[in-house]
Design an enzyme around this catalytic site. Structure first.
Site, PDB file in Angstrom:
ATOM      1  N   ASP A 231       5.290   1.233   1.712  1.00  0.00           N
ATOM      2  CA  ASP A 231       5.546   0.018   2.471  1.00  0.00           C
ATOM      3  C   ASP A 231       7.061  -0.029   2.699  1.00  0.00           C
ATOM      4  O   ASP A 231       7.838   0.637   2.003  1.00  0.00           O
ATOM      5  CB  ASP A 231       5.028  -1.230   1.750  1.00  0.00           C
ATOM      6  CG  ASP A 231       4.870  -2.403   2.724  1.00  0.00           C
ATOM      7  OD1 ASP A 231       5.411  -2.324   3.852  1.00  0.00           O
ATOM      8  OD2 ASP A 231       4.202  -3.394   2.375  1.00  0.00           O
TER       9      ASP A 231
HETATM   10  C1  BGC Z   1       4.506  -5.050   5.504  1.00  0.00           C
HETATM   11  C2  BGC Z   1       3.621  -3.933   6.024  1.00  0.00           C
HETATM   12  C3  BGC Z   1       4.142  -3.477   7.361  1.00  0.00           C
HETATM   13  C4  BGC Z   1       5.590  -3.042   7.222  1.00  0.00           C
HETATM   14  C5  BGC Z   1       6.213  -2.582   8.519  1.00  0.00           C
HETATM   15  C6  BGC Z   1       5.964  -4.673   5.515  1.00  0.00           C
HETATM   16  O1  BGC Z   1       6.765  -5.771   5.218  1.00  0.00           O
HETATM   17  O2  BGC Z   1       4.107  -5.389   4.189  1.00  0.00           O
HETATM   18  O3  BGC Z   1       2.293  -4.374   6.141  1.00  0.00           O
HETATM   19  O4  BGC Z   1       3.352  -2.419   7.854  1.00  0.00           O
HETATM   20  O5  BGC Z   1       6.348  -4.153   6.764  1.00  0.00           O
HETATM   21  O6  BGC Z   1       6.373  -3.648   9.390  1.00  0.00           O
END
Ligand code: BGC
Length: 816
Positions: A231
């Site tokens: 993530d």
């Molecule tokens: C989120 C993810 C997301 C990523 C990219 C993170 O803060 O938890 O679900 O894919 O950001 O935007």
């Protein structure tokens, strides 16, 4: 192994051989916020990733390259229709290809452990089986379109509070039976090409370093052969992440991989063979999506699915997902559908009827080209009816981004105050993340000014504010309203999601333009390793007396034959990076509904929320429709359903509590960093079923516009066949739900659980037989002693039901 994988292996090996250590480690780190570097020496182009579950935003966080916005994942799950989920996936693959995106960061398959979970709208259900089936359909669809799905967030990211640091303490049984189960089903049935490792820890180890769950369970036991991507900002340490099985650290360019990983290999702290394994997996991903020149993509261009009409699909899913939880009789027939022909006057009430709440906040945000609001949809569908609108209650006391009436541009200046670039702005919001506009560099950029004019529509006290962290100066009509710094305090992505702050009010006259200027100086530090210019000018219109607004709506309702009240949560209530603290509808929306219902017996309430809200008036209104966040075609779909052109097709994917106090799991805040999942396997209906409280509406509840008789159930522990009959006077669709109840209670287990389901359709008066397979897993538990799945023998009752509490026919089987 699919045939193209065999072809890939030789090309991948050849590429690994050819790459030096620096090239290999660079491939494991984001080149920027959304992509990996190209390595032309092996014919590899850059792989591009993008969110997310309801649409494909692309590499810019702005509306200048619009995206189809489908209904929220909760709505998709409410369809209980894996084929529809597959079509949603195909549409998003089509959108991804259009935007040059190879890897879609979706689906989100964490569970609705508690109704307070802030990203509840982005997950499917409280039930792991339903989540797994819908997720499987979605992933198949995405990958049939040649785009990688990224199943997230592995694992137990079921709430948002302290998400970067929380350690979720989950025993093996609930981990296996609940939280890992959807991932396991999707890996087995859809073979995803990527999985995202969550921010949180599980049982003491952060998920980007979790050897046991990533190397052991995901890759070892389940045979996952795709990539594990972190993530965003979740990777913590070079050695820990690589040993833990993390392949890609995002975003870049500065991550724990890249140069740091090359150094670690050279210093002997990590083994180059582990780097090679991760590189192989990234190259396999590249090969599958067609980014490796030497091999054909998994889905060649001539095998791509037929083009899909995004607007039509958004509308179909919204109709299929809307759950009609109450449809009282009025004058001897159900309140819905409305009879358009006999309807002379309708009142449409509520802020959300005109400013539609179509999606949840955070990284799932996309910018559709157009939105059909409930008011637009109903007005278009009722050309011969007088439709009156009143705001009634405004759920948000928050400022909006500067939009209507503003004419703005961005002026970029260097440290000497010289202008180095000027760019038009469609609104008062700037999100330059990982890149700055063409013609300027981040190094040279010192400040950015949002400058222009505002021409008010109404006279009165207009409020102005700032959104974002860091140094701002706000000037309106020659008055400095703010000059200072907004401090950073919590979630690392707070700059994105934090609300705007009011900085002052200015009395303005309708039609007279004034100058506005907001200058922002970004904080540049080694800790923020990429260009980040995220800030905005906020504004709100002169306030109206809330009591007058409700009175106006009540007066409109009293004169109309039907009152349609649209209520909703706001982005401040449901988004990313925080959880909810209660289930209340914000503002005076409850009062609005209660007062409208008191003057109009045909009051129909539409709820646009991604997760349960308390509805104290629910038995006092004629009908209640739970529309979730319905996507860009919200109003068109709502009109289809209210007027009976389509049935409301949804069934609750999650139990709907009457009050927060009744809900079984409400703890989402860690204590000293740890959040114990002390309820074990008892979440959702599994927990409600053994407590004393009845929910407002049970899991699986919802009704269409016809009636059904369930005639029989037959079969065995592998498959059951249910015969049912459409006893109403119109074609209908039903979700047949199968629940298992064990006779043997020697093992602590839920009293019953979902073991299968299927949508069926039948014409008025027609019978239909539906065969529903029951997975062996439905009869198993995870045995914490032997660390294995174990069938629990004995007698089981099998119910075919319309909801968790509405069984229609039953039979018994004995499992040996
Ligand atoms: C989120 C993810 C997301 C990523 C990219 C993170 O803060 O938890 O679900 O894919 O950001 O935007």
């Amino acid at each position: 192994m699919i045939r193209s994988d065999i072809d890939h292996d030789a090309a991948i090996e050849a590429a690994v051989e050819q790459l030096d250590l620096d090239a290999k480690t660079s491939l494991l780190a984001g080149r920027d916020v959304w992509s990996l570097p190209a390595l032309p020496q092996v014919g590899l182009r850059s792989i591009v990733m993008s969110d997310g579950p309801v649409g494909v935003r692309g590499v810019r966080w702005a509306g200048d390259d619009p995206s189809v916005a489908l209904p929220s994942p909760t709505a998709l799950a409410a369809t209980w229709d894996p084929d529809l989920a597959e079509r949603a996936g195909r549409l998003l693959a089509q959108e991804a290809r259009r935007k040059g995106v190879d890897v879609l960061l979706a689906p989100t398959v964490n569970l609705h452990r508690s109704p307070l979970g802030g990203r509840h709208f982005e997950c499917y259900s409280e039930d792991p089986y339903l989540t797994g089936v819908i997720g499987t359909g979605f992933v198949r669809g995405v990958q049939e379109g040649g785009v990688a799905a990224t199943v997230k967030h592995f694992v137990a990211n079921d709430a948002e509070t302290d998400r970067f640091t929380v350690d979720n303490a989950v025993a093996a049984r609930p981990l296996r039976e609940l939280y890992l189960a959807p991932f396991e089903a999707i890996v087995r049935d859809a073979r995803p090409w990527a999985i995202m490792a969550a921010y949180n820890s599980v049982n003491g180890t952060t998920m980007t370093e979790h050897r046991e769950l990533v190397g052991g369970v995901l890759r070892g036991e389940w045979g996952f052969d795709g990539c594990v991507v972190s993530d965003w900002l979740a990777a913590r340490s070079t050695e820990g992440a690589l040993r833990g099985g993390l392949d890609i650290a995002m975003p870049g360019p500065v991550t724990v991989y890249g140069a740091q990983l090359a150094d670690a290999v050279r210093a002997g702290r990590v083994d180059e063979a582990d780097v090679d394994d991760a590189v192989r997996r990234v190259l396999r991903l590249a090969a599958r999506v067609g980014a490796l020149a030497a091999v054909p993509p998994a889905v060649p261009a001539d095998r791509l699915p037929a083009p899909i009409d995004g607007r039509a699909l958004a509308r179909e899913i919204a109709c299929r997902g809307v759950v009609l939880v109450r449809n009282a009789e009025l004058d001897g027939r159900p309140a819905l559908p409305l009879d358009a022909a006999g309807l002379r006057h309708v009142a449409v009430l509520g802020r959300a009827a005109i400013d539609a709440r179509i999606l949840g906040g955070g990284s799932a945000t996309v910018y559709p080209e157009q939105v059909v609001s409930p008011l637009d949809g109903l007005t278009a569908a009722l050309p011969d009816t007088t439709v009156t609108f009143a705001v009634g209650a405004d759920p948000s006391d928050e400022m909006g981004e500067a939009g209507a009436g503003f004419a703005l541009r961005a002026v970029v200046r260097d440290a000497a105050g010289e202008t180095i670039g000027t760019y038009p702005l469609p609104n008062g919001s700037i999100t330059w993340l990982g890149e700055v506009p063409e013609g300027v560099t981040y190094d040279a950029l010192h400040s950015v000014e949002i400058a222009g004019t505002f021409t008010p529509r109404d006279s009165g006290e207009h409020a102005f504010g700032t959104k974002g962290l860091g140094e701002h100066e706000l000037v309106v009509d020659g008055t400095v309203l703010f000059a200072g710094t907004q401090e950073f305090s919590g979630d690392q992505l707070e700059g994105f999601f934090a609300p705007p702050v009011e900085r002052g009010r200015v009395a303005l006259s309708a039609g007279t333009p004034v100058e506005v200027s907001l200058t922002y100086t970004p904080v540049k530090s080694a800790e923020i390793p990429l260009p980040v210019v995220v800030f905005g000018l906020a504004h709100s219109e002169p306030e109206r007396d809330p009591g007058d607004m409700i009175d106006e709506a009540v007066a409109a309702a009293a004169e109309a034959e039907a009152a349609i009240v649209v209520v909703a949560t706001t982005e401040r209530v449901e988004s990313e990076g925080f959880d909810r603290t209660d289930l209340e509808l914000p503002g005076r929306q409850n009062e609005l509904v209660a007062r409208v219902a008191a003057v109009n017996p045909r009051t129909i309430v539409v709820v646009n929320a991604g997760s349960p809200v308390a509805m104290p008036w629910r038995d006092d209104v004629a009908a209640v429709l739970l529309g979730w966040f319905p996507g860009q075609e919200a109003g068109a779909a709502l009109a289809d359903v209210l007027l009976g052109h389509q049935e409301p097709g949804g069934r609750l994917p999650t139990t709907w509590p009457a009050t927060l106090a009744d809900a079984p799991v409400t703890e989402v805040t860690p204590v000293e960093g740890v959040l114990p999942y002390s309820e074990g396997v008892f979440i959702g209906y599994r927990a409600w079923d053994r407590g004393d409280n009845a929910p407002a509406y049970p899991f699986g509840h919802g009704t269409g516009y016809t009636t059904w008789e369930y005639d029989s159930i037959s079969g065995d522990a592998n498959t059951v066949t249910v015969r049912l009959r459409n006893t109403g006077d119109r074609h209908g669709r039903e979700i047949v739900q199968i629940y298992l109840t064990p006779g043997d209670d020697s093992v602590p287990r839920p009293r019953r659980w979902l073991a299968g389901f299927a949508p069926v359709e039948a014409a008025a008066g027609a019978s239909v037989d539906i065969s529903i397979p029951l997975p062996l897993r439905a009869f198993e538990i995870w045995d914490e002693t032997s660390n294995a799945w174990t069938t629990i023998p004995g007698e089981y009752r099998i119910d075919a039901a319309r909801s968790f509490t509405d069984s229609r026919v039953a039979m018994h089987v004995t499992v040996g």
